[in-house]
Design a protein around this motif. Structure first.
Motif, PDB file in Angstrom:
ATOM      1  N   VAL A 156       0.835  -1.206   0.000  1.00 32.57           N
ATOM      2  CA  VAL A 156       0.000   0.000   0.000  1.00 32.57           C
ATOM      3  C   VAL A 156       0.868   1.253   0.000  1.00 32.57           C
ATOM      4  CG1 VAL A 156      -1.672   1.323   1.337  1.00 32.57           C
ATOM      5  CG2 VAL A 156      -1.950  -1.147   1.103  1.00 32.57           C
ATOM      6  N   ALA A 158       2.706   1.700  -3.340  1.00 31.40           N
ATOM      7  CA  ALA A 158       1.876   2.040  -4.501  1.00 31.40           C
ATOM      8  C   ALA A 158       1.253   3.420  -4.377  1.00 31.40           C
ATOM      9  CB  ALA A 158       0.780   0.989  -4.680  1.00 31.40           C
ATOM     10  N   LEU A 159       1.205   3.983  -3.174  1.00 31.42           N
ATOM     11  CA  LEU A 159       0.563   5.285  -2.985  1.00 31.42           C
ATOM     12  C   LEU A 159       1.175   6.390  -3.846  1.00 31.42           C
ATOM     13  CD1 LEU A 159      -0.398   5.641   0.791  1.00 31.42           C
ATOM     14  CD2 LEU A 159      -1.891   5.708  -1.209  1.00 31.42           C
ATOM     15  N   LEU A 211      -0.412   6.267  -7.165  1.00 29.55           N
ATOM     16  CA  LEU A 211      -1.822   6.639  -7.156  1.00 29.55           C
ATOM     17  C   LEU A 211      -2.017   8.124  -6.902  1.00 29.55           C
ATOM     18  CD1 LEU A 211      -3.311   3.660  -5.111  1.00 29.55           C
ATOM     19  CD2 LEU A 211      -3.539   4.056  -7.563  1.00 29.55           C
ATOM     20  N   GLY A 220      -7.968   4.978 -15.359  1.00 24.22           N
ATOM     21  CA  GLY A 220      -7.569   5.639 -14.130  1.00 24.22           C
ATOM     22  C   GLY A 220      -6.332   4.999 -13.518  1.00 24.22           C
ATOM     23  N   ARG A 221      -5.717   5.717 -12.588  1.00 21.55           N
ATOM     24  CA  ARG A 221      -4.484   5.219 -11.969  1.00 21.55           C
ATOM     25  C   ARG A 221      -4.723   3.906 -11.219  1.00 21.55           C
ATOM     26  NH1 ARG A 221      -0.201   8.859 -11.464  1.00 21.55           N
ATOM     27  NH2 ARG A 221      -0.636  10.942 -12.253  1.00 21.55           N
ATOM     28  N   GLY A 222      -5.857   3.807 -10.529  1.00 19.87           N
ATOM     29  CA  GLY A 222      -6.133   2.583  -9.789  1.00 19.87           C
ATOM     30  C   GLY A 222      -6.265   1.375 -10.693  1.00 19.87           C
ATOM     31  N   ARG A 223      -6.939   1.551 -11.798  1.00 19.10           N
ATOM     32  CA  ARG A 223      -7.125   0.443 -12.734  1.00 19.10           C
ATOM     33  C   ARG A 223      -5.806   0.057 -13.396  1.00 19.10           C
ATOM     34  NH1 ARG A 223     -12.067   0.350 -17.109  1.00 19.10           N
ATOM     35  NH2 ARG A 223     -11.911  -1.855 -17.708  1.00 19.10           N
ATOM     36  N   LEU A 240      -2.890   0.436 -12.040  1.00 24.05           N
ATOM     37  CA  LEU A 240      -2.082  -0.214 -11.003  1.00 24.05           C
ATOM     38  C   LEU A 240      -2.454  -1.679 -10.872  1.00 24.05           C
ATOM     39  CD1 LEU A 240      -0.016   0.185  -8.650  1.00 24.05           C
ATOM     40  CD2 LEU A 240      -2.005   0.569  -7.179  1.00 24.05           C
ATOM     41  N   VAL A 241      -3.752  -1.973 -10.825  1.00 18.89           N
ATOM     42  CA  VAL A 241      -4.209  -3.344 -10.599  1.00 18.89           C
ATOM     43  C   VAL A 241      -3.993  -4.209 -11.835  1.00 18.89           C
ATOM     44  CG1 VAL A 241      -6.243  -4.767 -10.128  1.00 18.89           C
ATOM     45  CG2 VAL A 241      -5.869  -2.655  -8.844  1.00 18.89           C
TER      46      VAL A 241
END
Length: 616
Positions: free
Chosen positions: A92, A95-96, A99, A176-179, A181-182
């Protein structure tokens, strides 16, 4: 097959066997030896090692070896829980920054750097005091103490993957950044994280034993190896085996985790574990004609400037360039490495927002302002109307995802197609770019494609929507001449059939001349000449680039033509004409004043004080 390499070496085989023994003992210990370990025998209190009790007995006559075997489950389970907590918290924190973006992420990075500076055991002791004694407090203490090192590792891995072309392509699509990243980042950093977590479990085991030995970990009547070691130290002069047995178990289990992790790292080729100054916005310098907006113009660029942060101050790899690209037109950008070609492509596709500052008097795609604040409409325009073909398709595709899934992503995100419909369109696009057996190919991974097929698949990805502009950055550099010709013909066919505008970037003047209608020649971040592909060049740099390309008329008895000197460093551009030190026509005027990009004819512009002159 890759995992078989782990056990093919003596160290890997030994580590695997040792790891298996430890895990079997942890799984079966309480079941097989639990009753015997708890049996009290007052007639054999503090007995020395014997055939009946190999490591002797404790103060209640219980068999020490059996208790060591039973304690293996609690010791390893608690160590693994602490490792999971450390990896989770580190993931977490690591990765912050990705994000949150560059500015907010720097705060998280600074906090992680401060935490890493403290020894792990000190952090563990601090957290143990905060959370209190007991197994739960020890798990939290060791897990949080190990989080900073995993966060640092995750930051490094994420930053490396975030610079890959397929992440840039996902940003262009509008994800998006979250998508991102995952889907694209974490799957490509999972392997080294798992390897380092395996090694970290050994360290967590030792730390847990240390806290229990100090009385801060497992409390009676429960016991782990550290607690048994604490009890054995009190009788070490009576029975040394009471302390040596749990100590040996801790060492062997720790070595098993560490050796196994290192063997996996070597077998899989995984490595086990500079801030920039702020960008200073510079004033954009107007270079050329202020052409009026035109309904037929796809891309309109005026006074484009890119500023990057460097260790000695701002660097301007692109210095105020202007050009337009119309529907169905092919414009080539040519120049040596470092001339600003690729940076121009990244700027117009808005792929360097996190790494530098893009300024322009006008930067529009289909009359939509690309410098305006980020909106869903702008992301949709970039994701559907621009196709980016990167130089190396192997790094442009995510190696952990199938080709079809990567092509379908843009269609499901922007066109709201179902997965079945998007996969069908992906197969259709692969077929359109002449990839045989497309319905089978969509289920394959990038490494199963040849270099030419990967490049065609990259073009097919851009055609998933309806692009008005195709930006191809050195699309044929890594291909042989036969495949190179096929890719160039494919781009030309797409341009003619869909009236898509093409911006082709290359250092190969011959390729640009064959494919493009108009050529922009860049040097040191500026356009030094703009001319029709069939026109006679006037700038000495353009002529030197053309002379450096051998043809059938080249005299084989003479050395090949070269451009003397080296390209200008963007961080140290000299005053006057940047090409002056390499130019045979340069004089004092050239070295003192930079020539403007002036029109020699309606379709020909050149920035040279001696345009068209021949060397003396």
């Amino acid at each position: 097959m890759r995992w078989l390499r782990v056990v093919r070496t003596p160290l890997g085989l030994t580590a695997t066997v040792l790891m298996a023994v430890v895990l079997v003992a942890a799984a079966l210990g309480p079941v097989v030896w639990g009753t015997g370990a708890d049996a009290v025998d007052t007639d054999r209190i503090l007995a020395a090692p014997s055939g009946a009790h190999w490591a002797g007995t404790d103060s209640l006559g219980r068999d020490i070896l059996l208790r060591v075997l039973v304690a293996s489950r609690l010791s390893i389970v608690l160590a693994l829980l602490a490792t999971v907590l450390a990896v989770g918290a580190g993931l977490v924190l690591g990765a912050l920054p990705f994000l949150l973006g560059r500015r907010s992420g720097r705060i998280v990075t600074a906090a992680v750097n401060i935490a890493v500076a403290f020894p792990g055991i000190l952090l563990a002791l601090f957290f143990a005091v905060v959370f209190g004694v007991g197994a739960t407090g020890a798990v939290l203490a060791i897990g949080l103490a190990g989080a900073p090192s995993f966060a640092r590792l995750t930051q490094t891995l994420v930053a490396e993957v975030a610079a890959r072309d397929y992440v840039s392509a996902a940003r262009t699509v509008g994800l998006g950044r979250g998508r991102i990243l995952v889907r694209h980042v974490l799957p490509n950093v999972a392997e080294p994280l798992v390897v380092n977590a395996t090694i970290g479990a050994g360290g967590a085991l030792l730390s847990f034993a240390g806290l229990s030995f100090l009385g801060l970990g497992v409390q009676p009547p429960a016991y782990d190896w550290g607690r048994l070691l604490y009890d054995g130290i009190g009788t070490i002069y009576v029975n040394a085996a009471a302390a040596l047995a749990p100590g040996a178990a801790v060492v062997l289990a720790g070595l098993a985790f560490n050796f196994f992790g290192e063997s996996v790292a070597k077998g899989l080729g995984v490595t086990v574990d500079v801030g920039l100054r702020p960008v200073v916005r510079a004033r954009v310098r107007t270079e050329g004609r202020p052409a009026e907006p035109d309904a037929d113009v796809v891309l309109d660029v005026r006074d484009l400037e890119v500023t990057l942060a460097g260790p000695a101050g701002p660097i301007r790899p692109v210095r105020g360039i202007s050009f337009q690209v119309r529907r169905g037109e092919a414009v080539g950008i040519v120049g040596e490495s470092g001339s600003g070609k690729s940076m121009t492509a990244l700027a117009v596709t808005r792929l360097i927002a996190d790494h530098g500052q893009v300024d322009a008097t006008r930067l529009t795609l289909l009359d939509q302002d690309l410098l305006a604040p980020d909106t869903a409409a702008r992301r949709r325009t970039l994701g559907t109307r621009v196709a980016m073909v990167f130089q190396d398709p192997m790094t442009a595709f995510n190696p952990t995802r199938r080709i079809g899934a990567q092509l379908a992503e843009a269609a499901t995100h922007h066109q709201k197609l179902s997965r079945r419909e998007a996969m069908a369109r992906a197969a259709d696009r692969l077929d359109a770019v002449r990839i045989p057996d497309a319905r089978t190919r969509v289920r394959q991974y990038p490494h199963e494609f040849s270099g030419g097929m990967r490049q065609r698949a990259m073009i097919g990805m851009g055609l998933m929507n309806t692009p008005a502009l195709i930006v191809a950055d050195e699309p044929t550099t890594a291909l042989d001449v036969t495949v190179q010709r096929q890719v160039l013909e494919l781009l030309a066919t797409i341009r003619r059939s869909d009236r898509a505008a093409l911006v082709l970037i290359s250092h190969d003047v011959a390729v640009i001349g064959d494919v493009c209608d108009r050529v922009l020649v860049m040097y040191a971040g500026r356009i030094v000449e703009e001319l029709p592909a069939d026109a006679k060049p006037l700038h000495p740099y353009t002529r030197a680039l053309m002379d450096a390309v051998p043809d059938m008329a080249t005299d084989l008895d003479r050395p090949l033509a070269t451009i003397p000197g080296r390209p200008v460093d963007p961080a140290d551009v000299p005053p006057g004409c940047a090409y002056a030190e390499r130019c045979p026509l340069a004089d004092d005027h050239c070295r003192a004043e930079d020539p403007p990009l002036a029109a020699d004819s309606p379709e020909h512009r050149v920035a040279c004080w001696h345009a068209g002159e021949e060397p003396r």
